[in-house]
Design a protein around this motif. Structure first.
Motif, PDB file in Angstrom:
ATOM      1  N   PHE A  96      57.637  54.568 -26.038  1.00  0.00           N
ATOM      2  CA  PHE A  96      57.791  53.454 -25.103  1.00  0.00           C
ATOM      3  C   PHE A  96      58.396  52.252 -25.831  1.00  0.00           C
ATOM      4  N   ALA A  97      59.467  51.728 -25.210  1.00  0.00           N
ATOM      5  CA  ALA A  97      60.064  50.502 -25.743  1.00  0.00           C
ATOM      6  C   ALA A  97      59.166  49.340 -25.327  1.00  0.00           C
ATOM      7  N   VAL A  98      58.810  48.504 -26.305  1.00  0.00           N
ATOM      8  CA  VAL A  98      57.882  47.396 -26.023  1.00  0.00           C
ATOM      9  C   VAL A  98      58.380  46.102 -26.662  1.00  0.00           C
ATOM     10  N   GLY A 128      54.550  41.989 -20.811  1.00  0.00           N
ATOM     11  CA  GLY A 128      53.586  42.892 -20.167  1.00  0.00           C
ATOM     12  C   GLY A 128      54.192  44.212 -19.722  1.00  0.00           C
ATOM     13  N   GLU A 129      55.506  44.417 -20.013  1.00  0.00           N
ATOM     14  CA  GLU A 129      56.171  45.636 -19.545  1.00  0.00           C
ATOM     15  C   GLU A 129      56.563  46.548 -20.702  1.00  0.00           C
ATOM     16  N   ALA A 130      56.757  47.815 -20.324  1.00  0.00           N
ATOM     17  CA  ALA A 130      57.263  48.812 -21.276  1.00  0.00           C
ATOM     18  C   ALA A 130      58.221  49.728 -20.536  1.00  0.00           C
ATOM     19  N   ILE A 131      59.091  50.427 -21.279  1.00  0.00           N
ATOM     20  CA  ILE A 131      59.974  51.431 -20.670  1.00  0.00           C
ATOM     21  C   ILE A 131      59.833  52.718 -21.466  1.00  0.00           C
ATOM     22  N   ARG A 132      59.594  53.822 -20.730  1.00  0.00           N
ATOM     23  CA  ARG A 132      59.540  55.129 -21.400  1.00  0.00           C
ATOM     24  C   ARG A 132      60.943  55.418 -21.953  1.00  0.00           C
ATOM     25  N   PRO A 141      67.221  45.463 -23.526  1.00  0.00           N
ATOM     26  CA  PRO A 141      67.131  44.047 -23.894  1.00  0.00           C
ATOM     27  C   PRO A 141      65.687  43.569 -23.764  1.00  0.00           C
ATOM     28  N   GLY A 142      65.265  42.790 -24.697  1.00  0.00           N
ATOM     29  CA  GLY A 142      63.895  42.271 -24.675  1.00  0.00           C
ATOM     30  C   GLY A 142      62.951  43.088 -25.521  1.00  0.00           C
ATOM     31  N   ALA A 143      63.222  44.389 -25.653  1.00  0.00           N
ATOM     32  CA  ALA A 143      62.350  45.250 -26.475  1.00  0.00           C
ATOM     33  C   ALA A 143      62.759  45.113 -27.941  1.00  0.00           C
ATOM     34  N   ASP A 144      61.790  45.210 -28.826  1.00  0.00           N
ATOM     35  CA  ASP A 144      62.119  45.143 -30.259  1.00  0.00           C
ATOM     36  C   ASP A 144      61.310  46.154 -31.070  1.00  0.00           C
ATOM     37  N   ALA A 145      60.624  47.080 -30.378  1.00  0.00           N
ATOM     38  CA  ALA A 145      59.834  48.077 -31.110  1.00  0.00           C
ATOM     39  C   ALA A 145      59.566  49.258 -30.195  1.00  0.00           C
ATOM     40  N   ILE A 146      59.194  50.372 -30.815  1.00  0.00           N
ATOM     41  CA  ILE A 146      58.858  51.584 -30.064  1.00  0.00           C
ATOM     42  C   ILE A 146      57.412  51.968 -30.393  1.00  0.00           C
ATOM     43  N   ALA A 147      56.636  52.194 -29.326  1.00  0.00           N
ATOM     44  CA  ALA A 147      55.296  52.769 -29.507  1.00  0.00           C
ATOM     45  C   ALA A 147      55.437  54.268 -29.264  1.00  0.00           C
ATOM     46  N   LYS A 166      54.287  46.540 -34.776  1.00  0.00           N
ATOM     47  CA  LYS A 166      55.046  45.496 -35.483  1.00  0.00           C
ATOM     48  C   LYS A 166      56.502  45.488 -35.029  1.00  0.00           C
ATOM     49  N   PRO A 167      57.180  44.314 -35.099  1.00  0.00           N
ATOM     50  CA  PRO A 167      58.596  44.261 -34.703  1.00  0.00           C
ATOM     51  C   PRO A 167      59.408  45.295 -35.502  1.00  0.00           C
ATOM     52  N   GLY A 168      60.334  45.953 -34.846  1.00  0.00           N
ATOM     53  CA  GLY A 168      61.237  46.879 -35.541  1.00  0.00           C
ATOM     54  C   GLY A 168      60.684  48.278 -35.725  1.00  0.00           C
ATOM     55  N   THR A 169      59.434  48.515 -35.297  1.00  0.00           N
ATOM     56  CA  THR A 169      58.840  49.833 -35.512  1.00  0.00           C
ATOM     57  C   THR A 169      59.644  50.929 -34.792  1.00  0.00           C
ATOM     58  N   HIS A 170      60.045  51.957 -35.526  1.00  0.00           N
ATOM     59  CA  HIS A 170      60.778  53.111 -34.975  1.00  0.00           C
ATOM     60  C   HIS A 170      62.060  52.721 -34.250  1.00  0.00           C
TER      61      HIS A 170
END
Ligand code: AMP
Ligand code: MG
Length: 447
Positions: A96-98, A128-132, A141-147, A166-170
């Motif tokens: 998920f992009a977060v 408060g949002e995420a994208i699979r 845009p707006g996302a800076d890390a992947i869970a 953390k920022p930049g993860t994956h």
């Protein structure tokens, strides 16, 4: 024949003198110290001969060929990448992009969409949002890390994160591999699967490489018959031409078989003249003075300059080297084993250099002799050896069999060639030797 101390030191001097010649400057070395020493002694040693040969050959011109035709060949110019690689920030994981600012601890986020590889972001993600997102898809845009999937719990159209992100993860950053305009491949690189991967990833389907050497092959001898033809008493098949052609192919060159030259001056002249239009000419046999003189004399008529006509090695002593311009002419001994051994030592490195390779010699492995080896000091010996590993991993070399040059079986059994230094006398079991490994990929571990 034993060498005196004086002559070996003169020979050693040969190793460090002379310079490369350039195409179109025939005869430049004639006045050099190397040339004078050589003609004085007439017979360089193993290392000197290899060095002198490389000094006399030049890299061939380049041509642009399809990428798969470039495999095992040498890049003639740098390849720069036209864009950043990767071209955009993208996900290194399925997940998920977060926004990392939302994820400083366990948190619940609403899933706003799905972004597969090859897809485009549905829009920016808000607090408060995420994208699979799937691996390789562009970061919205707006996302800076992947869970990653394995770190989240899915609850309907929401996800629960167990810990901070953390920022930049994956995230794979735009240009983190190569920057636009960066030389990603350098001239002189040998093209293999990795290089093809780079070329294909920037949509480059053709690439400039050094031309393959066209190598003319001429066999000499009245006893020879071409394989496939009927054979009479006293005749033998011309195996050398095909054997040398095979060696040329393995080195990456293009063999041109000129057939058999008989002891007939005009016929020999015509064939040699034809051979000189190739990038290199390899002749075999004619070791007896009469035969040899004929080839040498005719080559001379054709303005071919003799550089040396013997090398102080065993086997392979009657190996001659001459040049016309930067076209090398190798006259190898006729015995099939000697022909292949001298090709390996002297012709292969020259062809590789002509085709732009920087590394032209096979790697040497250090091995311990499994049994003693008889040798007279004076000249380098080339011994066909088998390799094995001792239980503790140490590499062992043992003779591959009868070392007479009439015995092809010993060459067929050999894993490598032990290069025994000139000054070395008889060796005892357990003494170290340097071995040129002939089998590609051989590590001595296979049964
Ligand atoms: P020479 O160098 O002419 O004295 O030849 C040495 C040995 O190599 C002789 O037994 C020749 O018959 C053999 N030989 C010469 N040329 C070839 C060839 N093209 N193919 C196979 N054997 C050869
Ligand atoms: Mg002969």
């Amino acid at each position: 024949m034993q060498r005196t101390t004086m002559s070996s030191s003169a020979e050693r001097q040969n190793v460090s003198i002379g310079g490369p010649i350039t195409r179109g400057l025939p005869g430049r070395l004639d006045t050099s110290l190397a040339s004078r020493l050589l003609h004085y002694r007439g017979m360089p040693g193993y290392e000197a001969a290899r060095k002198i040969i490389l000094e006399h050959v030049a890299v061939l011109p380049s041509e642009t060929v399809p990428v798969l035709s470039a495999v095992n060949r040498v890049l003639a110019s740098d390849v720069t990448v036209p864009w950043d690689m990767p071209r955009w920030d993208n996900s290194a994981m399925d997940g998920f992009a977060v926004r990392s600012a939302d994820c400083t601890g366990p948190v619940r986020l609403r899933v706003m969409g799905y972004l597969p590889a090859g897809g485009l972001p549905p829009g920016p993600i808000r607090p408060g949002e995420a994208i699979r997102i799937m691996t390789g898809a562009p970061l919205p845009p707006g996302a800076d890390a992947i869970a990653p999937l394995e770190d989240v719990q899915e609850e309907g159209d929401a996800i629960q994160l167990r810990s901070a992100v953390k920022p930049g993860t994956h995230v794979r950053r735009q240009g983190e591999d190569f920057r636009a305009g960066e030389p990603a491949l350098r001239a002189g690189t040998v093209v293999g699967p990795g290089e093809v991967s780079l070329l294909a990833s920037v949509s480059q389907l053709a690439v400039p490489v050094v031309r393959r050497a066209r190598v003319a092959i001429l066999s000499t001898g009245d006893e020879l018959v071409e394989p496939g033809e009927p054979i009479g008493p006293g005749q033998i098949y011309n195996s050398n031409a095909l054997a040398v052609a095979a060696a040329v192919l393995q080195a990456g060159g293009e063999p041109i078989n000129l057939g058999i030259a008989r002891d007939d001056r005009p016929a020999l002249r015509a064939l040699l003249e034809k051979g000189l239009t190739a990038d290199a000419l390899v002749t075999s046999a004619g070791v007896s003075m009469g035969d040899r003189d004929l080839v040498r004399a005719v080559l001379e008529e054709l303005s071919v300059r003799q550089v040396f006509w013997k090398v102080d090695i065993k086997p392979g002593r009657p190996t001659a080297f001459a040049v016309r311009g930067s076209t090398p002419v190798f006259s190898l001994p006729g015995n099939p084993v000697s022909t292949l051994l001298t090709f390996e030592q002297f012709v292969r490195p020259a062809l590789l250099r002509m085709m732009g390779h920087r590394h032209v010699f096979r790697p040497l492995l250090r091995a311990l002799l499994k049994e003693g080896l008889t040798k007279a000091p004076g000249r380098v010996n080339l011994a066909r050896v088998r390799l094995s590993r001792r239980d503790d991993g140490v590499l062992l070399a043992s003779t591959a069999g009868n070392q007479e040059t009439g015995i092809l079986k010993t060459l067929l059994r050999a894993d490598g060639i032990a290069i025994i230094p000139a000054e070395q006398g008889t060796l005892e079991a357990g003494q170290p030797v340097s071995v040129q490994v002939l089998r590609p990929g051989f590590d001595g571990l296979e049964a």
